[in-house]
Design a protein around this motif. Structure first.
Motif, PDB file in Angstrom:
ATOM      1  N   GLY A 186      34.707  32.335  42.340  1.00 32.65           N
ATOM      2  CA  GLY A 186      35.280  33.600  42.786  1.00 32.65           C
ATOM      3  C   GLY A 186      36.483  33.904  41.910  1.00 32.65           C
ATOM      4  O   GLY A 186      36.820  33.126  41.011  1.00 32.65           O
TER       5      GLY A 186
ATOM      6  N   ASN B 213      42.428  40.525  46.642  1.00 30.59           N
ATOM      7  CA  ASN B 213      41.227  39.781  46.266  1.00 30.59           C
ATOM      8  C   ASN B 213      40.137  40.043  47.303  1.00 30.59           C
ATOM      9  O   ASN B 213      40.250  39.598  48.445  1.00 30.59           O
TER      10      ASN B 213
ATOM     11  N   LYS C  14      37.191  38.788  47.769  1.00 26.49           N
ATOM     12  CA  LYS C  14      36.608  37.576  48.340  1.00 26.49           C
ATOM     13  C   LYS C  14      37.539  36.972  49.382  1.00 26.49           C
ATOM     14  O   LYS C  14      37.093  36.482  50.421  1.00 26.49           O
TER      15      LYS C  14
ATOM     16  N   SER D 246      32.459  39.804  39.540  1.00 29.08           N
ATOM     17  CA  SER D 246      32.726  39.445  40.927  1.00 29.08           C
ATOM     18  C   SER D 246      33.109  40.670  41.765  1.00 29.08           C
ATOM     19  O   SER D 246      33.129  40.610  42.994  1.00 29.08           O
TER      20      SER D 246
END
Length: 199
Positions: A21, A118, A120, A190
């Motif tokens: 990630g 972020n 993720k 990503s």
């Protein structure tokens, strides 16, 4: 919290933080370009920043999105722009030369702040709190955050060591540039799941 769930929480936390990630790709790139010691502030920023984010999400930060739905769109735009900026920095990191680069690794505060943009990290925090602290009681939230501190130590160290381990293979400036561009491309890729969820 039902303490029988702790092994499951540990497995969940470890799998979510150790899989590739944005954080892990940047740690590996930092380990390669700057070495382990200079990456320690970055590692601590991730290892303490994300559990802090989990804790605050558990206490009710998500209610802000309910009160102001447009804030989620703003967060997504800021996240994408910042990750593109970080990808550009990774892609253009200077060659190691005599073992040092001209660039600088992320600081503790930069790495900790990055958790908030972020995608993720948001997904992981929401999932962990929903699954393991659904009652939003303080003890359960602390267990989730604490487990992420433990698992982040394992993950940040592993990815940084991986980066430092391949450092000697990338002493050639051309190979290092290819590596940095590959890490930058993976960081951009990503973002695809986030952008697909917005459409």
């Amino acid at each position: 919290m039902n303490y029988d769930l702790l092994p499951a929480l540990f497995a969940f936390a470890l799998v979510t933080v150790i899989t590739p990630g944005p954080n892990n790709l940047m740690l590996m790139a930092s380990g390669t370009n700057f070495g382990f010691r200079r990456t320690i502030p970055h590692m601590l920023g991730v290892g303490l920043g994300f559990p802090t984010m989990c804790f605050l999400v558990g206490l009710g930060v998500m209610k802000l999105f309910d009160l102001w739905p447009m804030s989620y769109t703003v967060l997504t735009v800021v996240s994408v722009l910042y990750m593109l900026y970080l990808a550009w920095k990774i892609a253009n990191a200077a060659p190691m030369g005599d073992g040092k680069t001209e660039g600088k690794p992320l600081t503790f505060l930069q790495a900790a702040s990055f958790q908030w943009v972020n995608p993720k990290a948001w997904s992981m925090a929401l999932s962990a709190i929903t699954l393991y602290a659904s009652g939003r009681d303080l003890i359960s939230i602390l267990w989730v955050a604490g487990m992420y501190v433990l698992c982040s130590c394992i993950s940040t160290t592993s990815w940084t060591v991986l980066g430092t381990g391949i450092r000697h293979l990338l002493a050639n400036p051309m190979r290092l540039r290819i590596f940095n561009w590959s890490m930058a491309a993976l960081l951009v890729l990503s973002l695809v799941p986030v952008l697909l969820n917005q459409s």
